[in-house]
Motif scaffolding. Structure first.
Motif, short mmCIF file in Angstrom:
data_model
loop_
_atom_site.label_atom_id
_atom_site.label_comp_id
_atom_site.label_asym_id
_atom_site.label_seq_id
_atom_site.Cartn_x
_atom_site.Cartn_y
_atom_site.Cartn_z
N SER A 1 -8.77 -6.44 -7.39
CA SER A 1 -9.69 -5.35 -7.05
C SER A 1 -9.29 -4.08 -7.78
CB SER A 1 -9.67 -5.10 -5.54
OG SER A 1 -10.19 -6.20 -4.83
N LEU A 2 -8.00 -3.77 -7.79
CA LEU A 2 -7.52 -2.56 -8.46
C LEU A 2 -7.77 -2.64 -9.96
CD1 LEU A 2 -4.20 -2.00 -6.50
CD2 LEU A 2 -6.25 -0.56 -6.42
N ARG B 1 -1.88 -0.05 -9.39
CA ARG B 1 -2.00 -1.47 -9.77
C ARG B 1 -0.69 -2.02 -10.31
NH1 ARG B 1 -5.01 -2.54 -15.23
NH2 ARG B 1 -2.96 -1.71 -15.86
N VAL C 1 -5.46 -8.22 -3.93
CA VAL C 1 -5.86 -6.82 -4.08
C VAL C 1 -5.62 -6.33 -5.50
CG1 VAL C 1 -3.61 -5.91 -3.36
CG2 VAL C 1 -5.67 -4.54 -3.02
N MET D 1 -9.47 -3.46 0.50
CA MET D 1 -9.60 -2.49 -0.59
C MET D 1 -11.05 -2.04 -0.74
SD MET D 1 -8.24 -0.53 -2.74
CE MET D 1 -6.55 -1.07 -2.41
N MET E 1 0.83 -1.20 0.00
CA MET E 1 0.00 0.00 0.00
C MET E 1 0.87 1.26 0.00
SD MET E 1 -3.21 -0.84 -0.16
CE MET E 1 -2.60 -2.11 -1.28
N VAL F 1 -15.23 -2.95 -6.70
CA VAL F 1 -14.65 -3.74 -5.60
C VAL F 1 -15.64 -4.79 -5.10
CG1 VAL F 1 -12.92 -2.07 -4.85
CG2 VAL F 1 -15.26 -1.89 -3.96
#
Length: 204
Positions: A132-133, A113, A129, A192, A83, A157
């Motif tokens: 999701s991105l 991403r 994640v 996320m 992150m 998401v």
């Protein structure tokens, strides 16, 4: 409406509160597929960012860099590190800017991403994640209205979580659980979701 320091401060306040709210949820989800400390990671990270919020620059690149540094100091976890690296990559992209147009947000999610994919050595489809991105990138592509972008991102998401819930994790620590990960939400993807909802000013 563009995004400036005041918008960033509002997002930080909401994220700080949301991570405290979801502390147990994230720890529980992570306990099933990881170390059980994701709630701790996210709460401590946002507390560290909230502590420096008043000192953030009008230069959004410098402001986000400071957020990244604060988050890094608060956590040594792999998710926290990724992150922070994503924030740092975005910070470099927007250095010198005091306002970001909504139409530029998609490009910034792409930066995040790609940074996570490179540094995390992950692949799309691994139930992380990253998926999701990527979903956010796809759903917000071409959108220029901020409210449309917020709605598309939250839908993305949710859809990513639903799409991967029934699949096994093939990347990260969760891959060790194999078929046992089927039916469970990836903790990073769940985090996320909470991040995106808070940034969009929407209730989960």
């Amino acid at each position: 409406m563009g995004l400036d320091r005041s918008v960033l401060l509002g997002a930080i306040e909401r994220l700080h509160a949301e991570m405290q709210t979801q502390f147990d949820v994230l720890n529980t989800a992570d306990g099933k597929l990881g170390d059980g400390d994701l709630g701790i990671t996210m709460t401590r990270g946002m507390e560290a960012i909230a502590e420096v919020a008043d000192d953030l620059s009008e230069d959004l690149g410098l402001a986000l860099l400071k957020c990244s540094q604060a988050f890094t100091k608060s956590s040594g976890s792999s998710y926290g590190t990724l992150m922070a690296l994503a924030m740092m990559a975005i910070a470099k992209q927007i250095k010198g800017q005091t306002m970001i147009a909504p139409s530029d947000l998609n490009g910034l999610v792409i930066v995040a991403r790609d940074q996570i994919q490179t540094r995390g050595k992950a692949e799309l489809g691994g139930k992380t994640v990253l998926d999701s991105l990527d979903a956010i990138v796809q759903r917000t592509s071409g959108k220029t209205d901020l409210e449309d972008i917020r709605a598309a991102a939250t839908e993305a998401v949710d859809e990513a979580l639903a799409a991967f819930r029934g699949k096994p994790a093939t990347m990260g620590r969760a891959r060790m659980f194999g078929e046992k990960s089927v039916g469970l939400d990836d903790p990073g993807m769940l985090a996320m979701k909470f991040i995106v909802y808070a940034m969009a000013g929407k209730s989960v």
